[in-house]
Design a protein around this motif. Structure first.
Motif, short mmCIF file in Angstrom:
data_model
loop_
_atom_site.label_atom_id
_atom_site.label_comp_id
_atom_site.label_asym_id
_atom_site.label_seq_id
_atom_site.Cartn_x
_atom_site.Cartn_y
_atom_site.Cartn_z
N MET A 20 0.83 -1.21 0.00
CA MET A 20 0.00 0.00 0.00
C MET A 20 0.87 1.26 0.00
O MET A 20 0.58 2.23 -0.72
CB MET A 20 -0.94 -0.01 1.20
N MET A 21 1.94 1.24 0.78
CA MET A 21 2.85 2.39 0.82
C MET A 21 3.54 2.59 -0.53
O MET A 21 3.68 3.72 -1.00
CB MET A 21 3.89 2.20 1.92
N LEU A 22 3.96 1.48 -1.16
CA LEU A 22 4.60 1.57 -2.47
C LEU A 22 3.62 2.12 -3.51
O LEU A 22 3.97 2.96 -4.32
CB LEU A 22 5.13 0.20 -2.90
N HIS A 23 2.39 1.64 -3.46
CA HIS A 23 1.37 2.11 -4.40
C HIS A 23 1.17 3.63 -4.26
O HIS A 23 1.12 4.34 -5.27
CB HIS A 23 0.06 1.36 -4.14
N ASN A 24 1.09 4.11 -3.03
CA ASN A 24 0.91 5.55 -2.81
C ASN A 24 2.12 6.35 -3.29
O ASN A 24 1.97 7.41 -3.91
CB ASN A 24 0.67 5.83 -1.32
N LEU A 25 3.32 5.84 -3.05
CA LEU A 25 4.53 6.53 -3.50
C LEU A 25 4.59 6.58 -5.02
O LEU A 25 4.90 7.62 -5.61
CB LEU A 25 5.78 5.85 -2.94
N MET A 26 4.28 5.47 -5.67
CA MET A 26 4.34 5.42 -7.14
C MET A 26 3.37 6.41 -7.77
O MET A 26 3.64 6.93 -8.86
CB MET A 26 4.05 4.01 -7.65
N ALA A 27 2.27 6.68 -7.10
CA ALA A 27 1.30 7.65 -7.63
C ALA A 27 1.87 9.06 -7.62
O ALA A 27 1.42 9.92 -8.38
CB ALA A 27 0.01 7.59 -6.81
N ASP A 28 2.86 9.30 -6.76
CA ASP A 28 3.40 10.65 -6.58
C ASP A 28 4.70 10.93 -7.33
O ASP A 28 5.19 12.05 -7.27
CB ASP A 28 3.63 10.91 -5.09
N VAL A 29 5.29 9.91 -7.98
CA VAL A 29 6.56 10.14 -8.66
C VAL A 29 6.38 10.01 -10.17
O VAL A 29 5.49 9.30 -10.63
CB VAL A 29 7.68 9.16 -8.18
N PRO A 30 7.21 10.71 -10.95
CA PRO A 30 7.09 10.65 -12.41
C PRO A 30 7.54 9.30 -12.98
O PRO A 30 8.32 8.57 -12.35
CB PRO A 30 8.02 11.76 -12.90
N THR A 31 7.09 9.01 -14.17
CA THR A 31 7.50 7.82 -14.90
C THR A 31 9.02 7.80 -15.03
O THR A 31 9.65 8.82 -15.27
CB THR A 31 6.86 7.82 -16.31
N GLY A 32 9.61 6.61 -14.85
CA GLY A 32 11.04 6.43 -15.01
C GLY A 32 11.85 6.59 -13.73
O GLY A 32 13.02 6.22 -13.69
N VAL A 33 11.23 7.13 -12.69
CA VAL A 33 11.95 7.32 -11.43
C VAL A 33 12.24 5.97 -10.80
O VAL A 33 11.44 5.04 -10.86
CB VAL A 33 11.12 8.20 -10.47
N LEU A 34 13.43 5.85 -10.21
CA LEU A 34 13.81 4.64 -9.50
C LEU A 34 13.40 4.77 -8.04
O LEU A 34 13.63 5.80 -7.42
CB LEU A 34 15.31 4.41 -9.58
N VAL A 35 12.78 3.73 -7.53
CA VAL A 35 12.36 3.70 -6.13
C VAL A 35 13.08 2.55 -5.46
O VAL A 35 13.01 1.40 -5.92
CB VAL A 35 10.83 3.52 -6.02
N GLU A 36 13.77 2.86 -4.38
CA GLU A 36 14.43 1.84 -3.58
C GLU A 36 13.53 1.55 -2.39
O GLU A 36 13.09 2.47 -1.71
CB GLU A 36 15.79 2.35 -3.10
N VAL A 37 13.24 0.26 -2.17
CA VAL A 37 12.39 -0.13 -1.05
C VAL A 37 13.18 -1.06 -0.13
O VAL A 37 13.84 -2.00 -0.59
CB VAL A 37 11.12 -0.87 -1.52
N LEU A 38 13.11 -0.78 1.17
CA LEU A 38 13.71 -1.63 2.19
C LEU A 38 12.58 -2.26 2.98
O LEU A 38 11.67 -1.56 3.42
CB LEU A 38 14.59 -0.80 3.13
N ALA A 39 12.62 -3.59 3.13
CA ALA A 39 11.53 -4.29 3.81
C ALA A 39 12.08 -5.47 4.59
O ALA A 39 13.19 -5.96 4.31
CB ALA A 39 10.50 -4.78 2.79
N THR A 40 11.31 -5.92 5.57
CA THR A 40 11.71 -7.09 6.36
C THR A 40 10.71 -8.23 6.22
O THR A 40 11.00 -9.35 6.63
CB THR A 40 11.85 -6.72 7.85
N ASP A 41 9.54 -7.98 5.66
CA ASP A 41 8.53 -9.01 5.49
C ASP A 41 8.87 -9.85 4.26
O ASP A 41 8.91 -9.33 3.15
CB ASP A 41 7.15 -8.35 5.31
N PRO A 42 9.13 -11.16 4.44
CA PRO A 42 9.48 -12.02 3.30
C PRO A 42 8.42 -12.05 2.20
O PRO A 42 8.75 -12.27 1.04
CB PRO A 42 9.64 -13.41 3.92
N SER A 43 7.18 -11.79 2.54
CA SER A 43 6.12 -11.83 1.51
C SER A 43 6.26 -10.67 0.51
O SER A 43 5.66 -10.71 -0.56
CB SER A 43 4.74 -11.82 2.14
N THR A 44 7.08 -9.66 0.84
CA THR A 44 7.25 -8.56 -0.11
C THR A 44 7.92 -9.02 -1.40
O THR A 44 7.68 -8.44 -2.45
CB THR A 44 8.06 -7.40 0.51
N ARG A 45 8.71 -10.10 -1.33
CA ARG A 45 9.34 -10.60 -2.57
C ARG A 45 8.26 -10.99 -3.58
O ARG A 45 8.34 -10.64 -4.75
CB ARG A 45 10.24 -11.80 -2.28
#
Length: 79
Positions: A20-45
């Motif tokens: 949900m957080m990634l979805h909200n962030l992607m809505a706010d950044v322009p096409t082509g932007v790189l997003v680095e995500v740090l997570a600890t939940d194995p299901s994020t893979r």
């Protein structure tokens, strides 16, 4: 490859919060932007791969480092 990016720290959070957080962030950044995500939940893979495939983003990197998952995602074209 653009080196412009945003970072999302989802460490300590569990499904569905990181997606949900990634979805909200992607809505706010322009096409082509790189997003680095740090997570600890194995299901994020699994969740981030499905998220990218479904919405047209590009999962460039997924690696585990010291029990943390590091993702690099390029925002795809606007739907």
């Amino acid at each position: 490859m653009s080196d412009v990016y945003q970072q999302l720290d989802a460490r300590g959070l569990y499904c569905p919060e990181p997606v949900m957080m990634l979805h909200n962030l992607m809505a706010d950044v322009p096409t082509g932007v790189l997003v680095e995500v740090l997570a600890t939940d194995p299901s994020t893979r699994r969740d981030f791969l499905k998220f990218c495939n479904f919405l047209g983003h590009e999962l460039l990197q997924c690696e585990e480092v010291n029990n943390e998952f590091h993702f690099l995602i390029r925002k795809g074209e606007e739907g």
